[in-house]
Design an enzyme around this catalytic site. Structure first.
Site, short mmCIF file in Angstrom:
data_model
loop_
_atom_site.label_atom_id
_atom_site.label_comp_id
_atom_site.label_asym_id
_atom_site.label_seq_id
_atom_site.Cartn_x
_atom_site.Cartn_y
_atom_site.Cartn_z
N ARG A 160 0.82 -1.21 0.00
CA ARG A 160 0.00 0.00 0.00
C ARG A 160 0.85 1.26 0.00
O ARG A 160 0.59 2.21 -0.73
CB ARG A 160 -0.93 0.00 1.22
CG ARG A 160 -2.15 -0.84 1.02
CD ARG A 160 -3.02 -0.83 2.24
NE ARG A 160 -2.34 -1.40 3.39
CZ ARG A 160 -2.92 -2.14 4.33
NH1 ARG A 160 -4.21 -2.37 4.26
NH2 ARG A 160 -2.25 -2.61 5.34
N LYS A 220 -6.15 -23.69 8.64
CA LYS A 220 -4.99 -24.58 8.39
C LYS A 220 -5.40 -26.04 8.47
O LYS A 220 -4.95 -26.88 7.68
CB LYS A 220 -3.90 -24.27 9.41
CG LYS A 220 -3.32 -22.86 9.27
CD LYS A 220 -2.51 -22.48 10.49
CE LYS A 220 -1.90 -21.10 10.37
NZ LYS A 220 -1.37 -20.59 11.63
P1 NAP Z 1 1.29 -7.92 7.14
O1 NAP Z 1 2.54 -7.75 7.91
O2 NAP Z 1 0.06 -7.24 7.60
O3 NAP Z 1 1.59 -7.48 5.63
C1 NAP Z 1 0.60 -7.38 4.66
C2 NAP Z 1 1.16 -6.63 3.45
O4 NAP Z 1 0.15 -6.53 2.47
C3 NAP Z 1 1.62 -5.22 3.76
O5 NAP Z 1 2.83 -4.95 3.11
C4 NAP Z 1 0.50 -4.34 3.17
O6 NAP Z 1 0.97 -3.11 2.67
C5 NAP Z 1 0.03 -5.19 2.03
N1 NAP Z 1 -1.38 -4.93 1.72
C6 NAP Z 1 -2.45 -5.11 2.51
N2 NAP Z 1 -3.58 -4.77 1.88
C7 NAP Z 1 -3.20 -4.35 0.65
C8 NAP Z 1 -3.88 -3.85 -0.47
N3 NAP Z 1 -5.21 -3.70 -0.46
N4 NAP Z 1 -3.16 -3.53 -1.56
C9 NAP Z 1 -1.81 -3.66 -1.57
N5 NAP Z 1 -1.10 -4.13 -0.54
C10 NAP Z 1 -1.79 -4.47 0.55
O7 NAP Z 1 0.92 -9.44 6.98
P2 NAP Z 1 1.89 -10.70 7.10
O8 NAP Z 1 1.98 -11.10 8.54
O9 NAP Z 1 3.12 -10.46 6.33
O10 NAP Z 1 0.98 -11.83 6.43
C11 NAP Z 1 0.86 -11.94 5.02
C12 NAP Z 1 0.20 -13.26 4.69
O11 NAP Z 1 0.98 -14.33 5.23
C13 NAP Z 1 -1.20 -13.45 5.31
O12 NAP Z 1 -1.97 -14.23 4.44
C14 NAP Z 1 -0.91 -14.25 6.58
O13 NAP Z 1 -2.01 -15.00 7.02
C15 NAP Z 1 0.21 -15.13 6.08
N6 NAP Z 1 1.08 -15.68 7.12
C16 NAP Z 1 1.65 -14.87 8.03
C17 NAP Z 1 2.52 -15.41 8.97
C18 NAP Z 1 3.18 -14.56 10.01
O14 NAP Z 1 3.85 -15.12 10.88
N7 NAP Z 1 3.04 -13.24 9.97
C19 NAP Z 1 2.82 -16.77 8.94
C20 NAP Z 1 2.21 -17.58 7.96
C21 NAP Z 1 1.35 -17.03 7.04
P3 NAP Z 1 1.58 -1.95 3.62
O15 NAP Z 1 2.78 -2.56 4.28
O16 NAP Z 1 1.96 -0.88 2.67
O17 NAP Z 1 0.51 -1.58 4.57
N1 HSE Z 2 -1.32 -15.79 12.92
C1 HSE Z 2 -0.72 -17.03 12.59
C2 HSE Z 2 -0.33 -17.75 13.86
C3 HSE Z 2 0.49 -16.79 11.73
O1 HSE Z 2 -0.30 -17.12 14.92
O2 HSE Z 2 -0.08 -18.94 13.82
C4 HSE Z 2 1.06 -18.06 11.18
O3 HSE Z 2 0.19 -18.68 10.28
#
Ligand code: NAP
Ligand code: HSE
Length: 441
Positions: free
Chosen positions: A51, A212
């Site tokens: 974003r 999951k």
């Molecule tokens: P996050 O930190 O919130 O990052 C999301 C990213 O998506 C940000 O860079 C955001 O942009 C961008 N974004 C959101 N809405 C958008 C839009 N409408 N248009 C363009 N860009 C957009 O999330 P995350 O933790 O990295 O997670 C990402 C994915 O991985 C999710 O599906 C989550 O369930 C999965 N996941 C996460 C983890 C974990 O440990 N965090 C583990 C496994 C899977 P900005 O930065 O500019 O706001």
């Molecule tokens: N929110 C998720 C968790 C990230 O706490 O397990 C990993 O999928």
């Protein structure tokens, strides 16, 4: 290291530069040569989207082409594979994923919500275009459990898959256990550390674990993904007193996701459970995840590791990319996303568990007055529930509210349900009872 400089690089676009997207850039930079050697060619980022272009993300993303509209990534000629690391089951993440597969490009996603809701349709689109759809990071962060079930246990009929699938809940429960801290305090820390979903109610209400589980059950049992029939209870009703009570009885509390397939029916549940201190899952602390798969020839397999966070999740995303680089390079088979083609996945209906046997922990919050205990134990007797142990805590609050906790002998789930029905509306109870099953050894 072999020289891969003459090979065509695999060109990647990254949508989402948050915890996971930034982690992927850091990993591709740090392990560049090793990744090229294992993939047989370099993996290069062509373009990115998020974003806010000006945000400091701790990695240099300014060297890549920037797209304000992430949907444009799917149409770029310099992109072979799109990484969807945005999140959300629908909206822009789904639109980008559909466009990527329709364009015949590979898709790697960490988005369990999207795969749980739309995985079958996306897999059909991928199969139709013979292009890869991979989602290792969607389940259990850095643990290669999707690969483990798709490939490692593929010769087995699985009888059961269960485990700890949400790092945020596991972090909260183990922190509450170790420090006595309250729920809200530990949730805030899990958010700060990047474990929690954008909407943390998905974590604490068990929905993320249910996403999951639905994915693992589909792969493990060759079934169609059926998220709608995952019976889900989160951890919000678990109090510090329950953790202390469980400890006194020789247990810890963990959010357990479990699935089995019997007689053409699929049972999928996510619920906080008491786990005996000598069970392998009891030592799984912090954001760690663990998955147990029981195969008819492999026996019990345990997959364990970091379930959330930038590094472990990026590790799973890049492992998928390396697999794709090898396939594209060698003109090999892409493989069905859910281990067999969507048309062959069985439409298993939801199982009824009323006759399943289990031991149960029950906690009642009651008015401290004569006859209350007799009323509860009478309901147990009338419902044919046999009590193994019972603890009544001393008066803890000025209004005379006390906790009565008990563990039942093994019996059918329907009996406990019946006892609770008999107690419904009782003026002796000050809150809804908490019912936690005890995980079998
Ligand atoms: P996050 O930190 O919130 O990052 C999301 C990213 O998506 C940000 O860079 C955001 O942009 C961008 N974004 C959101 N809405 C958008 C839009 N409408 N248009 C363009 N860009 C957009 O999330 P995350 O933790 O990295 O997670 C990402 C994915 O991985 C999710 O599906 C989550 O369930 C999965 N996941 C996460 C983890 C974990 O440990 N965090 C583990 C496994 C899977 P900005 O930065 O500019 O706001
Ligand atoms: N929110 C998720 C968790 C990230 O706490 O397990 C990993 O999928």
């Amino acid at each position: 290291m072999p020289d891969t400089s003459s090979q065509t690089p695999l060109r990647v676009a990254i949508a989402g530069l948050g915890t996971v997207g930034s982690g992927v850039i850091r990993l591709l930079d740090t392990n560049r040569d090793l990744i090229a050697a294992r993939a047989g060619r370099a993996i290069e980022v062509s373009a990115v989207s998020a974003r806010d272009r000006s945000k400091d993300r701790g990695v240099n993303h300014q060297r890549f082409h920037w797209e304000d509209d992430m949907a444009a990534l799917a149409a770029r000629e310099d992109v072979d594979v799109v990484l969807e690391l945005v999140g959300g089951s629908d909206g822009p993440a789904l639109a980008l994923s559909r466009a990527t597969l329709a364009a015949g490009k590979g898709l790697v996603t960490a988005n369990k919500a999207m795969i749980a809701h739309h995985g079958l349709a996306l897999a059909e689109a991928a199969e139709a275009r013979e292009t890869p759809l991979k989602f290792e990071a969607a389940v259990a962060g850095g643990i290669p459990v999707v690969k483990g079930l798709r490939e490692g246990t593929s010769a087995n009929a699985l009888t059961k898959v269960y485990g700890i699938l949400n790092g945020t809940c596991n972090y909260i429960l183990s922190e509450m256990e170790a420090t006595g801290a309250d729920f809200a305090e530990t949730l805030g820390e899990a958010q700060r550390l990047g474990y929690a979903e954008a909407d943390p109610t998905f974590d604490i209400e068990g929905i993320d674990a249910a996403h999951k589980l639905a994915i693992l059950a589909a792969i493990g049992f060759g079934a169609r993904v059926d998220f709608a029939n995952v019976r889900t209870t989160g951890i919000v009703a678990v109090r510090a007193a329950d953790i202390a009570q469980a400890d006194a009885l020789g247990f810890v509390i963990r959010l357990i996701a479990e699935a089995d397939a019997q007689d053409g029916r699929l049972l999928q549940r996510v619920r906080p459970c008491l786990v005996a201190k000598d069970h392998p899952l009891s030592g799984v602390d912090g954001p760690t995840n663990a998955v147990v798969a029981e195969g008819n020839f492999s026996g019990r397999l345990l997959f364990q590791g970091a379930g959330a966070g930038d590094g472990p999740t990026a590790s799973a995303v890049v492992a998928d990319l390396i697999d794709i680089a090898r396939v594209f390079e060698n003109g090999g088979e892409v493989g069905a996303p859910f281990s067999m083609p969507v048309a062959q996945l069985a439409p298993l209906g939801p199982a009824d568990s009323a006759d399943r046997l289990e031991r149960t922990y029950l906690r009642f919050t009651v008015n401290d007055r004569p006859g209350v205990l007799a009323e509860i134990t009478a309901a147990m007797r009338d419902a044919d529930v046999s009590i193994e142990s019972l603890i009544q805590q001393g008066r803890g609050s000025a209004d005379g509210e006390v906790l009565v906790a008990m563990v039942t002998h093994e019996g059918p789930e329907r009996s406990v349900a019946k006892a609770l029905e008999l107690l419904e509306g009782s003026e002796s109870l000050t809150a809804a009872p908490l019912v936690l099953p005890i995980l079998p050894a």
